[in-house]
Design an enzyme around this catalytic site. Structure first.
Site, PDB file in Angstrom:
ATOM      1  N   ARG A 120      10.173   3.585   2.107  1.00  0.00           N
ATOM      2  CA  ARG A 120      11.077   2.702   1.340  1.00  0.00           C
ATOM      3  C   ARG A 120      12.455   2.665   2.010  1.00  0.00           C
ATOM      4  O   ARG A 120      13.061   1.604   2.154  1.00  0.00           O
ATOM      5  CB  ARG A 120      11.202   3.204  -0.093  1.00  0.00           C
ATOM      6  CG  ARG A 120       9.916   3.059  -0.891  1.00  0.00           C
ATOM      7  CD  ARG A 120      10.083   3.599  -2.299  1.00  0.00           C
ATOM      8  NE  ARG A 120       8.833   3.538  -3.023  1.00  0.00           N
ATOM      9  CZ  ARG A 120       8.254   4.575  -3.637  1.00  0.00           C
ATOM     10  NH1 ARG A 120       8.855   5.755  -3.647  1.00  0.00           N
ATOM     11  NH2 ARG A 120       7.110   4.425  -4.265  1.00  0.00           N
ATOM     12  N   PHE A 166       3.049  -6.379  -4.306  1.00  0.00           N
ATOM     13  CA  PHE A 166       2.496  -5.132  -4.860  1.00  0.00           C
ATOM     14  C   PHE A 166       3.667  -4.161  -5.103  1.00  0.00           C
ATOM     15  O   PHE A 166       3.652  -3.012  -4.649  1.00  0.00           O
ATOM     16  CB  PHE A 166       1.467  -4.487  -3.915  1.00  0.00           C
ATOM     17  CG  PHE A 166       0.344  -5.396  -3.498  1.00  0.00           C
ATOM     18  CD1 PHE A 166      -0.758  -5.580  -4.328  1.00  0.00           C
ATOM     19  CD2 PHE A 166       0.387  -6.088  -2.296  1.00  0.00           C
ATOM     20  CE1 PHE A 166      -1.799  -6.421  -3.943  1.00  0.00           C
ATOM     21  CE2 PHE A 166      -0.640  -6.929  -1.904  1.00  0.00           C
ATOM     22  CZ  PHE A 166      -1.744  -7.101  -2.728  1.00  0.00           C
ATOM     23  N   ASP A 174       3.757  -8.246  -8.769  1.00  0.00           N
ATOM     24  CA  ASP A 174       2.701  -7.273  -9.069  1.00  0.00           C
ATOM     25  C   ASP A 174       1.860  -7.852 -10.199  1.00  0.00           C
ATOM     26  O   ASP A 174       2.320  -8.721 -10.946  1.00  0.00           O
ATOM     27  CB  ASP A 174       3.310  -5.926  -9.503  1.00  0.00           C
ATOM     28  CG  ASP A 174       2.347  -4.752  -9.332  1.00  0.00           C
ATOM     29  OD1 ASP A 174       2.523  -3.961  -8.381  1.00  0.00           O
ATOM     30  OD2 ASP A 174       1.415  -4.622 -10.160  1.00  0.00           O
ATOM     31  N   SER A 175       0.620  -7.360 -10.335  1.00  0.00           N
ATOM     32  CA  SER A 175      -0.228  -7.864 -11.415  1.00  0.00           C
ATOM     33  C   SER A 175      -0.130  -7.000 -12.666  1.00  0.00           C
ATOM     34  O   SER A 175      -0.705  -7.325 -13.699  1.00  0.00           O
ATOM     35  CB  SER A 175      -1.687  -7.943 -10.945  1.00  0.00           C
ATOM     36  OG  SER A 175      -2.119  -6.653 -10.553  1.00  0.00           O
ATOM     37  N   ASN A 189      -1.336 -12.431  -9.429  1.00  0.00           N
ATOM     38  CA  ASN A 189      -2.291 -11.897  -8.478  1.00  0.00           C
ATOM     39  C   ASN A 189      -1.776 -12.221  -7.068  1.00  0.00           C
ATOM     40  O   ASN A 189      -1.487 -13.377  -6.760  1.00  0.00           O
ATOM     41  CB  ASN A 189      -3.649 -12.549  -8.714  1.00  0.00           C
ATOM     42  CG  ASN A 189      -4.671 -12.097  -7.687  1.00  0.00           C
ATOM     43  OD1 ASN A 189      -4.472 -12.195  -6.475  1.00  0.00           O
ATOM     44  ND2 ASN A 189      -5.772 -11.590  -8.181  1.00  0.00           N
ATOM     45  N   ALA A 190      -1.692 -11.213  -6.241  1.00  0.00           N
ATOM     46  CA  ALA A 190      -1.083 -11.376  -4.917  1.00  0.00           C
ATOM     47  C   ALA A 190      -1.755 -12.462  -4.083  1.00  0.00           C
ATOM     48  O   ALA A 190      -1.073 -13.263  -3.435  1.00  0.00           O
ATOM     49  CB  ALA A 190      -1.144 -10.049  -4.165  1.00  0.00           C
ATOM     50  N   ASP A 200       2.137  -3.785   0.144  1.00  0.00           N
ATOM     51  CA  ASP A 200       1.652  -2.420  -0.133  1.00  0.00           C
ATOM     52  C   ASP A 200       0.509  -2.463  -1.145  1.00  0.00           C
ATOM     53  O   ASP A 200       0.654  -2.007  -2.281  1.00  0.00           O
ATOM     54  CB  ASP A 200       2.836  -1.574  -0.649  1.00  0.00           C
ATOM     55  CG  ASP A 200       2.447  -0.127  -0.879  1.00  0.00           C
ATOM     56  OD1 ASP A 200       1.419   0.325  -0.328  1.00  0.00           O
ATOM     57  OD2 ASP A 200       3.181   0.565  -1.615  1.00  0.00           O
ATOM     58  N   CYS A 217      -3.746   1.989   2.489  1.00  0.00           N
ATOM     59  CA  CYS A 217      -3.743   3.372   2.002  1.00  0.00           C
ATOM     60  C   CYS A 217      -5.147   3.937   1.792  1.00  0.00           C
ATOM     61  O   CYS A 217      -5.306   4.949   1.133  1.00  0.00           O
ATOM     62  CB  CYS A 217      -2.912   3.500   0.726  1.00  0.00           C
ATOM     63  SG  CYS A 217      -3.575   2.586  -0.654  1.00  0.00           S
TER      64      CYS A 217
HETATM   65  N1  SAH Z   1       4.811  -0.535  -3.533  1.00  0.00           N
HETATM   66  C1  SAH Z   1       4.651   0.332  -4.667  1.00  0.00           C
HETATM   67  C2  SAH Z   1       3.253   0.891  -4.813  1.00  0.00           C
HETATM   68  C3  SAH Z   1       2.161  -0.132  -4.875  1.00  0.00           C
HETATM   69  S1  SAH Z   1       0.681   0.480  -5.527  1.00  0.00           S
HETATM   70  C4  SAH Z   1       5.659   1.472  -4.609  1.00  0.00           C
HETATM   71  O1  SAH Z   1       6.464   1.534  -3.698  1.00  0.00           O
HETATM   72  O2  SAH Z   1       5.645   2.314  -5.503  1.00  0.00           O
HETATM   73  C5  SAH Z   1      -0.267  -0.965  -5.631  1.00  0.00           C
HETATM   74  C6  SAH Z   1       0.191  -1.948  -6.674  1.00  0.00           C
HETATM   75  O3  SAH Z   1      -0.623  -3.112  -6.564  1.00  0.00           O
HETATM   76  C7  SAH Z   1       0.063  -1.501  -8.124  1.00  0.00           C
HETATM   77  O4  SAH Z   1       1.311  -1.587  -8.733  1.00  0.00           O
HETATM   78  C8  SAH Z   1      -0.906  -2.512  -8.778  1.00  0.00           C
HETATM   79  O5  SAH Z   1      -0.534  -2.855 -10.093  1.00  0.00           O
HETATM   80  C9  SAH Z   1      -0.795  -3.693  -7.852  1.00  0.00           C
HETATM   81  N2  SAH Z   1      -1.943  -4.588  -7.737  1.00  0.00           N
HETATM   82  C10 SAH Z   1      -3.259  -4.265  -7.624  1.00  0.00           C
HETATM   83  N3  SAH Z   1      -3.997  -5.363  -7.422  1.00  0.00           N
HETATM   84  C11 SAH Z   1      -3.155  -6.422  -7.388  1.00  0.00           C
HETATM   85  C12 SAH Z   1      -3.294  -7.824  -7.184  1.00  0.00           C
HETATM   86  N4  SAH Z   1      -4.499  -8.376  -6.961  1.00  0.00           N
HETATM   87  N5  SAH Z   1      -2.199  -8.600  -7.196  1.00  0.00           N
HETATM   88  C13 SAH Z   1      -0.972  -8.062  -7.410  1.00  0.00           C
HETATM   89  N6  SAH Z   1      -0.772  -6.749  -7.601  1.00  0.00           N
HETATM   90  C14 SAH Z   1      -1.842  -5.932  -7.588  1.00  0.00           C
END
Ligand code: SAH
Length: 414
Positions: A219, A247, A269-270, A297-298, A318, A358
Site C-alpha cells: 500500500r 477490489f 468493491d462488491s 462487480n469488477a 487486488d 494472491c
Molecule cells: N485491496 C484490499 C484487499 C482486497 S481483498 C486491501 O488492501 O485490503 C479482495 C476484495 O475483492 C474483497 O474486498 C472482496 O469483497 C472483493 N471482491 C471479490 N469479488 C469481487 C468482484 N467480482 N467484484 C468486485 N469486488 C470483488
C-alpha cells in the site's frame, strides 16, 4: 506414541521443509493415533523425520510441527510464539517492539504451528489495546485451543481474543465454522494505524481476520507512484493523478493514495459492508472529498468505465484468489487476463498498474505470462518497475510453496 511410516522417497519433500503428509504418501500407521493427536513420522527405512498432528479425516493426513519437540503442549506453543515474535521484532524493529504496529503474529506452518493464524491489532488513540484475531485451520490446533489461548495470553498479553475460524478450509479438516469472542472482550470496532493513516476495522464481522495485513508495504509503495503519475502523458497532469482502486475492500490502498495527493480515487468493491467501513476510513483521514465509492462487480464495471471513456494514471488491481486449487487454474488465467487487459485499456500512456495475484497455485511465471498476453492484446508495452510479495510478517518458508502466495507486479504501460 503412534508412528506413521512413509512410503519410499516420500520423506524428501518433508525433509526439504514441506510440513504436509498426504494420505497416499503413507505406507502404514503403527499404533492407534487419536484424531488430532501427536504422531512420530519415520521414513521407509525407519529413520526419524519429525512429529506431526494426525487427522484421519483429512487428505492432509499429518502436519509436521517439529523435528525435535515431541509434545505440542502449552510450553511448545509458548516457545513457538516467542520465536515468531522475535522474528517480527527483527524485521520491524522499534515499532513492533513498542507494540504500536498491527502485525500477523503467527503465520501457521511458516511459524511452525500448522493451521494457526494469529493477527494482532493495536488500537490507536481512543481505542488503545491489543486484540488478537485467530483462525484455527487444522484439527491439531483446534484440539489444543485451551493450551494455545494460555500461551497467547502469556506471550502477547492481549486485551481480548476473537476467533475467526470461518474459513472454508475448515471443512477439509472435518471442522465446522466458528466465530466469536474466545477470551476477554473485543470491541465492536477498533481503529488501527497503518502507514500513518487510520483505519477502523471490524474483527468479528470483517473479511478474514478483519484486515489484510499482508498488503501493508505494498500500500505504501503504491502510494509512492501517485506523485510519479506526473510522468504519465496525462492531459490533466497539472491537476494530479486519477487513481482506480479495484477490489478496494476497506480502502487500504485508496486512503493512502488520497493522502499521497491523488486528485481523485475511484474505489470499487462488491462488498457493501467493506465499503461502509471504507466510507468511515476516508472520513477518519479527511480524504472523503477525493474518494468516490462504487459498489459493483469488477468485471462489469471495468467494461463500463471503458465505454464511458474514463482514463486513469494509476490503477490498483487486488482481486481475491481465483485459483483455490489446481483444477481452477484455467479459469483463474482467464480472470486475471480479463482484469489486467481492461486495466491496460484504461491507463493513460505512461500510467502505472499495481497488480496482484494472491493464490499460490497461480505461479509467478503464470502471472507474468498473463500480464505479457494482456499487454500484447492491448497493444501496449510494459516496463516492469517492481516485483514484490507479501509483507515480512507473512514469512516465506523454503520448501513450502503455499507460503509464497502473493505476487505483486508494478508495471508502467508505455
Ligand atoms: N485491496 C484490499 C484487499 C482486497 S481483498 C486491501 O488492501 O485490503 C479482495 C476484495 O475483492 C474483497 O474486498 C472482496 O469483497 C472483493 N471482491 C471479490 N469479488 C469481487 C468482484 N467480482 N467484484 C468486485 N469486488 C470483488
Amino acid at each position: 506414541m503412534a508412528t506413521i511410516i512413509l512410503k519410499s522417497k516420500e520423506d524428501i519433500r518433508i525433509r526439504r521443509g514441506h510440513p504436509w503428509i498426504y494420505d497416499n504418501e503413507i505406507a502404514r500407521v503403527e499404533g492407534e493415533p487419536e484424531p488430532g493427536g501427536e504422531v512420530e513420522v519415520r521414513d521407509a527405512r525407519g529413520l526419524h523425520v519429525g512429529y506431526a498432528f494426525f487427522n484421519p479425516n483429512s487428505k492432509i493426513r499429518a502436519r509436521v510441527y517439529s523435528r525435535t519437540a515431541k509434545k505440542a503442549d502449552e510450553e511448545f506453543f509458548v516457545r513457538a510464539f516467542e520465536a515468531a515474535w522475535k522474528w517480527r521484532t527483527f524485521c520491524f524493529g522499534e515499532p513492533a517492539i513498542e507494540r504500536r504496529m498491527s502485525l500477523r503474529l503467527v503465520y501457521g506452518e511458516a511459524d511452525s504451528v500448522p493451521g494457526l493464524i494469529v493477527d494482532g491489532f493495536v488500537g490507536a488513540t481512543g481505542t488503545e489495546g491489543l486484540w488478537l484475531s485467530v483462525q484455527f485451520l487444522s484439527l491439531g490446533v483446534e484440539m489444543r485451543k485451551a493450551e494455545i489461548l494460555k500461551a497467547l495470553r502469556s506471550v502477547f498479553n492481549p486485551d481480548g481474543i476473537a476467533e475467526r475460524s470461518d474459513a472454508p478450509v475448515r471443512a477439509l479438516e472435518g471442522l465446522p465454522e466458528s466465530v466469536g469472542v474466545l477470551w476477554g472482550s473485543v470491541p465492536e470496532r477498533i481503529v488501527i494505524e497503518e502507514n500513518g493513516a487510520l483505519f477502523e476495522i471490524d474483527l468479528l464481522g470483517g473479511q478474514k481476520t478483519g484486515w489484510f495485513l499482508d498488503q501493508r508495504a505494498n500500500r505504501a509503495t503504491a502510494a509512492k507512484y501517485v506523485s510519479r503519475a506526473q510522468w504519465a502523458d496525462s492531459p490533466n497532469k497539472a491537476i494530479g493523478a486519477r487513481v482506480l482502486d479495484m477490489f478496494c475492500n476497506q480502502g487500504g490502498f485508496s486512503v493512502l493514495a488520497a493522502k499521497a495527493g491523488a486528485a481523485s480515487v475511484l474505489a470499487v468493491d462488491s462488498s457493501h459492508d467493506a465499503l461502509a467501513l471504507l466510507r468511515k476510513n476516508a472520513a477518519l483521514n479527511s480524504v472523503s472529498d477525493r474518494i468516490t465509492i462504487v459498489e459493483a462487480n469488477a468485471f462489469d464495471y471495468l467494461r463500463d468505465l471503458e465505454k464511458m471513456g474514463q482514463r486513469f494514471d494509476l490503477i490498483i488491481l487486488d482481486p481475491p484468489a481465483f485459483a483455490k486449487n489446481r483444477a481452477a487454474l484455467d479459469g483463474a488465467r482467464r480472470g486475471y487476463k480479463e482484469l489486467n487487459l481492461r486495466a491496460m485499456h484504461l491507463l493513460e500512456r505512461g500510467g502505472v498498474l499495481v497488480t496482484f495475484s494472491c493464490s499460490h497455485w497461480f505461479s509467478p511465471e503464470m502471472f507474468d505470462a498473463v500480464l505479457a498476453d494482456a499487454a500484447f492484446d492491448s497493444n501496449r508495452r510494459l516496463r516492469i518497475l517492481e516485483e514484490r510479495t507479501q509483507d515480512l510478517d507473512h514469512p516465506i518458508l523454503s520448501g513450502y510453496d503455499e507460503s509464497r502466495y502473493l505476487k505483486c507486479r508494478i508495471v508502467q504501460v508505455v
